[in-house]
Write a protein that holds these residues in place. Structure first.
Motif, PDB file in Angstrom:
ATOM      1  N   PHE A 274      -6.228  64.470 -28.988  1.00  0.00           N
ATOM      2  CA  PHE A 274      -6.980  65.261 -29.977  1.00  0.00           C
ATOM      3  C   PHE A 274      -6.257  66.583 -30.210  1.00  0.00           C
ATOM      4  CE2 PHE A 274     -10.238  62.351 -28.492  1.00  0.00           C
ATOM      5  CZ  PHE A 274     -10.958  62.078 -29.649  1.00  0.00           C
ATOM      6  N   SER A 275      -6.492  67.152 -31.397  1.00  0.00           N
ATOM      7  CA  SER A 275      -5.796  68.407 -31.690  1.00  0.00           C
ATOM      8  C   SER A 275      -6.314  69.542 -30.811  1.00  0.00           C
ATOM      9  CB  SER A 275      -5.905  68.758 -33.171  1.00  0.00           C
ATOM     10  OG  SER A 275      -7.232  68.690 -33.576  1.00  0.00           O
ATOM     11  N   ASP A 276      -7.474  69.354 -30.158  1.00  0.00           N
ATOM     12  CA  ASP A 276      -7.974  70.413 -29.265  1.00  0.00           C
ATOM     13  C   ASP A 276      -7.517  70.203 -27.813  1.00  0.00           C
ATOM     14  OD1 ASP A 276      -9.515  68.349 -28.297  1.00  0.00           O
ATOM     15  OD2 ASP A 276     -11.451  69.235 -28.821  1.00  0.00           O
ATOM     16  N   ALA A 277      -6.476  69.406 -27.601  1.00  0.00           N
ATOM     17  CA  ALA A 277      -5.945  69.228 -26.238  1.00  0.00           C
ATOM     18  C   ALA A 277      -5.554  70.586 -25.667  1.00  0.00           C
ATOM     19  CB  ALA A 277      -4.738  68.299 -26.264  1.00  0.00           C
ATOM     20  N   LEU A 305      -0.206  55.101 -28.619  1.00  0.00           N
ATOM     21  CA  LEU A 305      -0.499  56.531 -28.690  1.00  0.00           C
ATOM     22  C   LEU A 305      -1.303  56.765 -29.962  1.00  0.00           C
ATOM     23  CD1 LEU A 305       0.106  59.378 -27.484  1.00  0.00           C
ATOM     24  CD2 LEU A 305       2.079  59.451 -29.013  1.00  0.00           C
ATOM     25  N   LEU A 306      -2.537  57.242 -29.819  1.00  0.00           N
ATOM     26  CA  LEU A 306      -3.371  57.550 -30.979  1.00  0.00           C
ATOM     27  C   LEU A 306      -3.396  59.077 -31.105  1.00  0.00           C
ATOM     28  CD1 LEU A 306      -6.393  55.109 -30.307  1.00  0.00           C
ATOM     29  CD2 LEU A 306      -4.208  54.634 -31.419  1.00  0.00           C
ATOM     30  N   VAL A 307      -2.982  59.576 -32.269  1.00  0.00           N
ATOM     31  CA  VAL A 307      -2.845  61.024 -32.426  1.00  0.00           C
ATOM     32  C   VAL A 307      -3.694  61.485 -33.604  1.00  0.00           C
ATOM     33  CG1 VAL A 307      -1.217  62.936 -32.695  1.00  0.00           C
ATOM     34  CG2 VAL A 307      -0.453  60.804 -31.624  1.00  0.00           C
ATOM     35  N   GLU A 412     -13.373  61.382 -33.640  1.00  0.00           N
ATOM     36  CA  GLU A 412     -13.740  60.714 -32.392  1.00  0.00           C
ATOM     37  C   GLU A 412     -14.155  59.258 -32.593  1.00  0.00           C
ATOM     38  OE1 GLU A 412     -15.914  63.926 -30.152  1.00  0.00           O
ATOM     39  OE2 GLU A 412     -16.990  62.153 -29.443  1.00  0.00           O
ATOM     40  N   ALA A 413     -14.985  59.039 -33.623  1.00  0.00           N
ATOM     41  CA  ALA A 413     -15.494  57.672 -33.842  1.00  0.00           C
ATOM     42  C   ALA A 413     -14.341  56.724 -34.137  1.00  0.00           C
ATOM     43  CB  ALA A 413     -16.495  57.673 -34.996  1.00  0.00           C
ATOM     44  N   GLU A 414     -13.408  57.181 -34.952  1.00  0.00           N
ATOM     45  CA  GLU A 414     -12.281  56.299 -35.273  1.00  0.00           C
ATOM     46  C   GLU A 414     -11.390  56.094 -34.043  1.00  0.00           C
ATOM     47  OE1 GLU A 414      -9.375  57.470 -38.288  1.00  0.00           O
ATOM     48  OE2 GLU A 414      -9.009  55.345 -38.717  1.00  0.00           O
ATOM     49  N   ALA A 415     -11.241  57.138 -33.232  1.00  0.00           N
ATOM     50  CA  ALA A 415     -10.408  57.015 -32.019  1.00  0.00           C
ATOM     51  C   ALA A 415     -10.992  55.954 -31.087  1.00  0.00           C
ATOM     52  CB  ALA A 415     -10.323  58.361 -31.308  1.00  0.00           C
ATOM     53  N   ILE A 416     -12.313  55.986 -30.915  1.00  0.00           N
ATOM     54  CA  ILE A 416     -12.948  55.001 -30.020  1.00  0.00           C
ATOM     55  C   ILE A 416     -12.810  53.596 -30.609  1.00  0.00           C
ATOM     56  CG2 ILE A 416     -15.174  54.209 -29.089  1.00  0.00           C
ATOM     57  CD1 ILE A 416     -15.880  57.143 -28.628  1.00  0.00           C
ATOM     58  N   ARG A 417     -13.029  53.489 -31.924  1.00  0.00           N
ATOM     59  CA  ARG A 417     -12.929  52.168 -32.539  1.00  0.00           C
ATOM     60  C   ARG A 417     -11.516  51.601 -32.354  1.00  0.00           C
ATOM     61  NH1 ARG A 417     -11.243  49.800 -36.655  1.00  0.00           N
ATOM     62  NH2 ARG A 417     -10.469  51.656 -37.731  1.00  0.00           N
ATOM     63  N   ALA A 433      -9.786  69.586 -24.770  1.00  0.00           N
ATOM     64  CA  ALA A 433     -10.324  70.682 -23.945  1.00  0.00           C
ATOM     65  C   ALA A 433     -11.843  70.697 -24.007  1.00  0.00           C
ATOM     66  CB  ALA A 433      -9.763  72.019 -24.433  1.00  0.00           C
ATOM     67  N   ASN A 434     -12.403  69.782 -24.804  1.00  0.00           N
ATOM     68  CA  ASN A 434     -13.851  69.766 -24.999  1.00  0.00           C
ATOM     69  C   ASN A 434     -14.492  68.820 -23.968  1.00  0.00           C
ATOM     70  OD1 ASN A 434     -16.419  68.958 -25.900  1.00  0.00           O
ATOM     71  ND2 ASN A 434     -15.901  69.467 -28.020  1.00  0.00           N
ATOM     72  N   LEU A 435     -15.212  69.403 -23.012  1.00  0.00           N
ATOM     73  CA  LEU A 435     -15.752  68.614 -21.901  1.00  0.00           C
ATOM     74  C   LEU A 435     -16.714  67.531 -22.381  1.00  0.00           C
ATOM     75  CD1 LEU A 435     -15.847  68.379 -18.792  1.00  0.00           C
ATOM     76  CD2 LEU A 435     -17.783  69.970 -18.841  1.00  0.00           C
ATOM     77  N   SER A 436     -17.547  67.886 -23.359  1.00  0.00           N
ATOM     78  CA  SER A 436     -18.522  66.903 -23.862  1.00  0.00           C
ATOM     79  C   SER A 436     -17.791  65.751 -24.515  1.00  0.00           C
ATOM     80  CB  SER A 436     -19.466  67.546 -24.874  1.00  0.00           C
ATOM     81  OG  SER A 436     -20.041  68.687 -24.314  1.00  0.00           O
ATOM     82  N   ARG A 437     -16.782  66.078 -25.311  1.00  0.00           N
ATOM     83  CA  ARG A 437     -16.002  65.019 -25.966  1.00  0.00           C
ATOM     84  C   ARG A 437     -15.325  64.134 -24.913  1.00  0.00           C
ATOM     85  NH1 ARG A 437     -11.944  66.792 -30.487  1.00  0.00           N
ATOM     86  NH2 ARG A 437     -13.553  65.955 -31.846  1.00  0.00           N
TER      87      ARG A 437
END
Ligand code: ADP
Length: 494
Positions: A274-277, A305-307, A412-417, A433-437
């Motif tokens: 994710f861009s918030d890494a 690798l999904l970016v 997120e939804a597309e990443a999981i799919r 860096a997002n704990l919930s995510r």
């Protein structure tokens, strides 16, 4: 104990090796041998026994006799523990020798083989040895007039079939807990990586594992592996390898004695950035190692690798830079970061995947070629294929080589799919860096292990096993012991 240098060890001739049955080496019923080629230079390294079903039967018989007479299965737990601790010490004392022998056989870079093969095997035997006298049975919460006891009984004869990529590590993940629980073992290593495991059998005998308790039969999968899995006297099969062989093992079980089969199969694991890494530079570096070390011949490799779209181009550039910077070469050179591809057929299959990916529209950002051809060995440049679509062969199929498939995603939804859009479910990775995510992704990714802000490298304390067509059952941790025991109830009227 002083260990000779890598160069001295690589210069040593490797004597032809027989099967290890009932505490001794021999070449089996026919005496037939098969040649072992080294992937380092494509030259013959030695010969191993080319077993047949009768050799498997001899090993299974030896294992059964040993199990039934209790020489190991009824040895006191603390004595069994001491024997396996001694084996761990012997492995550690010979670590360099074992690692070099394994590398000459399978091509893994030595700095990885030392840690992930020899030292890891020693640590695995030690871990399960230490567990032996710390595991208790249970007393059931019954009414006062009865006593319900739950025992963990050994299963009997364990058949184990392991692959060539990490023979010592994966072999130990199965042999150590099986022996710790008092079982006998018949192991069939890969025909192209048997040497270091034969050596472990010899060291086990030296440590005090009684004759017949740990046997190794070498030879072809379709002959020796099949005979082992069809045996009416093998109680469970434990396996790491391809999905195709896993399917066959289930058939063999159905055609024989319905033995339980635990299968650790392939993967096509999604590593999601994710861009918030927290640190994208670190994410690129670790992700590159997570696919390219051991030439990508790692079941949990982060091969997809999904970016996230907004960082896609920069991240692909960065990971391509890492791919190009790896030093690929002689696996016995400590400076090599990536060694050889295991065999010529494997290398050719990897190259075909690249050609096919290009034909399906993916862009080759780097690699895709055989390199260092003049050595005679099998080397491949780390390869980055960008713009890989969900429907592409490279997205769906395990390559088991140094080939990374990169795909962009929006949210997120597309990443999981996308992560869950293959038949596999072995491993995954998430960089955020997002704990919930991170927790939502852990819950959403269908896999046996999810790495967060790292990739790979889990230790012995946690289980490894797949879901979906990546298999069932777990290696490592105390959970692995469940495979090697049967629950047995005693119901006692008081
Ligand atoms: P890989 O692609 O990792 O070599 P395989 O499944 O072919 O995967 O090999 C893993 C292990 O399975 C090896 O020890 C191999 O000899 C063994 N094997 C291969 N074919 C069979 C078979 N038909 N029956 C039992 N074992 C097999």
């Amino acid at each position: 104990m002083d260990q000779p240098s890598i160069d001295a060890l690589r210069a040593q001739a490797v004597a032809p090796r027989g099967h290890f049955i009932n505490g001794a080496y021999h070449f089996g019923e026919t005496g037939a041998q098969m040649e072992v080629l080294s992937p380092i230079d494509g030259q013959p390294l030695t010969q191993i026994a080319d077993g047949i079903a009768a050799d498997v039967d001899a090993a299974v018989r030896a294992a059964r006799v040993a199990f039934e007479d209790g020489r190991w299965s009824r040895m006191s737990p603390s004595t069994r523990k001491n024997v396996l601790l001694k084996l761990a010490d012997l492995i550690e004392g010979r670590a360099l020798e074992l690692a070099v022998l394994g590398v000459r056989d399978n091509g893994t870079e030595i700095n990885m083989a030392l840690k992930a093969e020899a030292y890891s095997a020693a640590a695995t035997f030690r871990y399960y040895a230490e567990a032996i006298d710390k595991l208790y049975g249970q007393v059931a919460p019954t009414s006062e007039d009865v006593l319900g006891l739950i025992h963990h009984a050994p299963v009997g004869v364990v058949g184990a079939i392991v692959p060539w990529n990490f023979p010592l590590m994966i072999g130990s993940w199965k042999i150590a807990p099986a022996l710790a629980m008092g079982n006998s073992v018949v192991l069939k290593p890969s025909e192209t990586a048997s040497l270091s495991l034969l050596k472990i059998a010899e060291l086990a005998a030296e440590a005090g594992v009684p004759d017949g308790v740990f046997n190794v039969i070498t030879g072809k999968g379709a002959m020796v592996g099949e005979a082992l899995a069809l045996s009416m006297d093998v109680d469970i099969m434990v396996f790491t390898g391809s999905g195709g062989t896993g399917r066959r093992l289930l058939e063999y079980s159905a055609r024989s004695n319905l033995k339980r089969c635990y299968l650790e199969l392939g993967g096509k694991s999604a590593n999601i950035v994710f861009s918030d890494a927290p640190d994208l530079a670190e994410a690129a570096k670790v992700s590159a190692a997570g696919i390219f070390r051991n030439s990508g011949q790692v079941c949990v490799a982060g091969s997809r690798l999904l970016v996230q779209e907004d960082i896609y181009e920069d991240f692909v550039t960065e990971i391509t830079r890492h791919a190009q910077a790896f030093r690929v070469g002689d696996p016995l050179d400590l400076n090599s970061q990536i060694g050889a591809v295991h065999s010529l057929p494997e290398l050719e299959a990897n190259l075909r995947f690249v050609t096919q990916a290009e034909a399906e529209g993916a862009e080759r950002r780097t690699g895709g070629d055989r390199i260092l051809t003049d050595t005679g060995g099998y080397y491949m440049a780390p390869t980055v294929m960008a713009g890989v679509k969900e429907t592409d062969t490279l997205f769906q199929n395990e390559v088991f080589g140094p080939v990374l498939a990169v795909t962009p995603f929006k949210d997120e939804a597309e990443a999981i799919r996308l992560a869950n859009a293959t038949v596999y479910g072995l491993a995954g990775g998430v960089w955020t860096a997002n704990l919930s995510r991170a927790h939502r992704m852990i819950a959403g990714i269908r896999a046996g292990v999810v790495h967060v802000n790292t990739y790979g490298g889990a230790d012995l304390t946690v289980p490894l096993g797949g879901v979906g067509q990546s298999g069932n059952g777990h290696d490592k941790s105390l959970h692995a012991l469940e495979k090697y025991t049967n629950l047995k109830t005693a119901w006692i009227k008081l």
